[in-house]
Design an enzyme around this catalytic site. Structure first.
Site, PDB file in Angstrom:
ATOM      1  N   TYR B 108      58.067  15.968  60.239  1.00 11.71           N
ATOM      2  CA  TYR B 108      59.048  16.826  60.777  1.00 11.71           C
ATOM      3  C   TYR B 108      58.195  17.936  61.909  1.00 11.71           C
ATOM      4  O   TYR B 108      57.376  18.383  61.211  1.00 11.71           O
ATOM      5  CB  TYR B 108      59.751  17.942  59.700  1.00 11.71           C
ATOM      6  CG  TYR B 108      60.738  18.831  59.918  1.00 11.71           C
ATOM      7  CD1 TYR B 108      62.159  18.695  60.215  1.00 11.71           C
ATOM      8  CD2 TYR B 108      60.178  20.212  60.376  1.00 11.71           C
ATOM      9  CE1 TYR B 108      62.677  19.684  60.466  1.00 11.71           C
ATOM     10  CE2 TYR B 108      60.875  21.185  60.714  1.00 11.71           C
ATOM     11  CZ  TYR B 108      62.259  21.072  60.767  1.00 11.71           C
ATOM     12  OH  TYR B 108      63.193  21.860  61.194  1.00 11.71           O
ATOM     13  N   GLU B 196      64.195  21.056  67.533  1.00 17.07           N
ATOM     14  CA  GLU B 196      63.976  20.121  66.090  1.00 17.07           C
ATOM     15  C   GLU B 196      63.598  18.827  66.515  1.00 17.07           C
ATOM     16  O   GLU B 196      64.494  18.024  67.273  1.00 17.07           O
ATOM     17  CB  GLU B 196      64.895  20.605  65.171  1.00 17.07           C
ATOM     18  CG  GLU B 196      64.558  19.898  63.757  1.00 17.07           C
ATOM     19  CD  GLU B 196      65.493  20.169  62.790  1.00 17.07           C
ATOM     20  OE1 GLU B 196      65.357  20.802  61.726  1.00 17.07           O
ATOM     21  OE2 GLU B 196      66.812  19.548  63.027  1.00 17.07           O
TER      22      GLU B 196
END
Lengths: 293, 386
Positions: B108, B196
């Site tokens: 992530y 993101e």
């Protein structure tokens, strides 16, 4: 006393256009020492009885200005704040809404450790009713001299809270609008510190909003305070993920919800109001309970 | 403003963040052609401003171009309903056709604004592919962060440090550290509010790729990010909000209730929704009219509210600071007399020029609900909507 503004405040208005002029007049009528306006390239003019200067540095040299009230349009506002700081202004209050976040990031970094405290941006400003000292856009009629400090991310909710207090005969030592943007110069926590240290303040109304974690940080400080705090969090019924007007008012993650903020404030000893119509009456009750009314 | 995944990947690729090979297709034939060009298996991904697209049937793996065409024809034109979109869902106007990648490991990676220190923060986690909120709750130690100093900018050590911490050391170190630096650059130079990459994929053939990407841009920076703002896809925004934005009302959000709200100030507007809830009702919208320095702005706003079929009553709640209550009163009367609002209207005015504002309402001859206080106004509006 009071916070940030007093009898010795000498206010220069940066961005002396329509809004700046109007608020300068309101301030002057209220009794505030508005010393001049600054608009680059307009130096030498006199508008509504206010001299207009080209730079903040001139305003400091000529009038010993110590508060700057900033109305400069968003694309140029960060520059205006830095100009105020460079001129040595101790308190810069930025009303402007819509400043890009990255600009504020640079401003915050540049002001860190310096002598200038920034209030805002995207805020209603600061007022001290006892000193009749006002640098902002708030309506003056609703204020009553007294001992409750009001802190808010939202402008109109400051007026609302103050109005509710005044209608109950509870006066204010001042109000500080910290601003609705994600990056602001003075946090709710720092504003609480100012009122906690002010001998003329007995209790504080804190008005937060959904989004971010500033209320949780304020709660950490409330734990250590001697003065009672009544808190309201706007946006309890707002849907997550949607920006509710203020760029900072968007729920991203569990910490940003009204419920999380209310819980943190309660846990820290604040009295949390859920219905915004009850802010004044709750403060009235708290003052009585504490023997402060 | 949000970008689609394919737009986000185009921006990231421009800044040197590697992404899977692929392109956007607006028709099934285009999808087939792209699949042929890419060769092998491809992923067909619905382009809509929501996460959880896979679960909603918006992501399909195609083994050959014929299948790619088939899936694209199913996905293009569908309405994607996820927990993020609400029951009305979002229309899908295009698909991203991308090489299928064999993933060895998922990371992530994101950049966001950390409000309190006032800095951009890079967040990374070895637990890629999962909801980061969930990771933060269950395994907070798996999340690592580094802040970017606005004065001196991103430093190479920050990329190395994060890369090591999420297990991208060794042979991947240089590529991973460079990617993180390029992501930071993309964020800062685009005036982003969040970028993101979840997951950042380490593929079996040794590449590091942004397998998915979300990209939001600061609306306040529209004047200097013109090229990015041209990528805006209006089909992803509620019709009523577009109508409001076109009328110059920026701060309008459509909600599910039946009480239309016109308020000044974001905080008061939010608190008005809260007060309505307390009085037993639900607001049909959030609307911050702002300074409203002429009655026309008020008329435009009331047109939007009045023409909303969900609205059964209208609450005007104004505490004038910069906004003048007399202008609000005039605009309200013009909107009602002009037939733009036929629902019952409750008005609460306070603050700047309130005597004048009240007088204008008194002399209008209109049957308006009038309230002094905020809670009372909300109660009256809820009653009127019944």
């Amino acid at each position: 006393m009071g916070v940030l503004m007093d009898e010795n405040s000498r206010v220069v208005v940066q961005g002396f256009g329509g809004a700046g002029q109007r608020e300068a007049i309101t301030g002057r009528n209220y009794g505030t020492n508005i010393v001049c306006g600054v608009t680059p390239g307009r130096g030498g003019q006199t508008i509504e009885g206010f001299e207009v200067l080209n730079t903040v540095r001139e305003a400091v040299a000529k009038y010993d200005a110590n508060v700057s009230l900033i109305f400069v349009p968003a694309p140029f506002a960060a520059d205006a704040i830095l100009e105020a700081a460079d001129a040595g202004i101790p308190t810069a209050i930025c009303i402007t809404e819509g400043i890009p976040t990255l600009d504020m990031m640079r401003v915050k970094r540049a002001l860190a450790g310096g002598k200038t405290r920034l209030i805002g941006p995207n805020c209603p400003g600061v007022i001290n009713p006892a000193a009749k000292s006002r640098a902002g856009i708030m309506p003056v009629d609703v204020y009553l001299e007294g001992s409750v400090g009001v802190i808010s991310r939202s402008g109109t909710l400051v007026y609302e809270a103050v109005d509710q207090l005044t209608r109950l005969g509870i006066g204010q030592s001042g109000s500080v609008g910290v601003g609705g943007d994600p990056i602001i110069g003075t946090s709710q926590r720092e504003a609480l510190e100012l009122f906690e240290a002010d001998p003329d303040t007995a209790a504080i109304v804190l008005i937060g909003e959904i989004g971010g974690t500033a209320e949780q940080e304020a709660a950490e400080y409330i734990r250590t305070m001697s003065k009672p705090v009544v808190a309201f969090i706007a946006g309890a019924t707002a849907p997550p993920g949607r920006r509710m007007g203020h760029a900072g008012a968007i729920i991203a993650g569990a910490a940003g919800t009204a419920a999380a903020k209310q819980a943190a404030l309660r846990e820290a000893g604040a009295t949390v109001v859920e219905n915004p119509g009850d802010i004044g009456s709750t403060m009235q009750r708290v003052l009585k309970e504490r023997g402060l009314a | 403003m949000k970008l689609h995944e394919y737009q986000a990947k185009e921006v990231l690729a421009r800044f040197g963040v590697p992404v899977p090979k692929g392109r956007v297709a607006r028709t099934a034939d285009e999808a087939e052609a792209i699949a042929k060009e890419l060769g092998g298996r491809v992923v067909i991904k619905a382009q809509a401003h929501t996460g959880a697209r896979g679960k909603a049937g918006g992501v399909k793996l195609a083994n050959d171009p014929a299948e790619a065409k088939q899936f694209a024809s199913e996905i293009i034109g569908m309405t994607l309903v996820t927990h993020q979109t609400g029951p009305q869902g979002l229309p899908v106007g295009s698909v991203l056709v991308e090489e299928a990648i064999d993933i060895d490991k998922e990371i992530y990676l994101s950049v966001a604004i950390d409000n309190s220190p006032g800095r951009a923060v890079i967040i990374a986690s070895s637990q890629g592919g999962m909801d980061i909120e969930e990771v933060a709750e269950k395994t907070p130690e798996a999340i690592v962060k580094t802040h970017i100093d606005p004065a001196c900018g991103f430093q190479p050590y920050q990329g190395r440090q994060l890369a090591f911490e999420v297990g991208l050391g060794g042979e991947h170190l240089n590529a991973a550290a460079a990617l993180i630096g390029n992501l930071a650059k993309a964020f800062l130079e685009s005036d982003a509010s969040i970028v993101e990459i979840n997951p950042l994929a380490l593929t079996k053939d040794g590449r590091i790729l942004a397998a998915d990407a979300k990209f939001s841009i600061d609306d306040n920076a529209d004047y200097r990010q013109k090229a990015l703002f041209e990528l805006r896809d209006r089909s992803q925004e509620p019709e009523k909000e577009l109508e409001a934005h076109d009328a110059g009302i920026q701060n309008y959000v459509k909600l599910d209730g039946n009480i239309g709200c016109l308020v000044n100030g974001a905080g008061l507007a939010m608190a008005t929704l809260d007060a309505i809830k307390f009085a037993g009702g639900d607001a049909a919208n959030f609307l911050d009219i702002g300074t409203a320095n002429n009655p026309d702005a008020v008329v435009s706003a009331l047109k939007i509210i009045g023409s909303d079929p969900d609205v059964k009553a209208v609450l005007v709640n104004i505490f004038g600071g910069l906004a003048r209550t007399d202008i609000i009163a005039e605009g309200t009367i013009q909107a009602i007399k002009g037939g733009h609002v036929t629902q019952p209207v409750v008005v609460r005015l306070a603050g700047t020029n309130v005597e004048l504002g009240s007088k204008i309402l008194d002399e209008s001859g209109l049957d308006l609900g009038r309230a002094d206080g905020f809670a009372e106004a909300a109660r009256m509006a809820v009653e009127a909507a019944k």
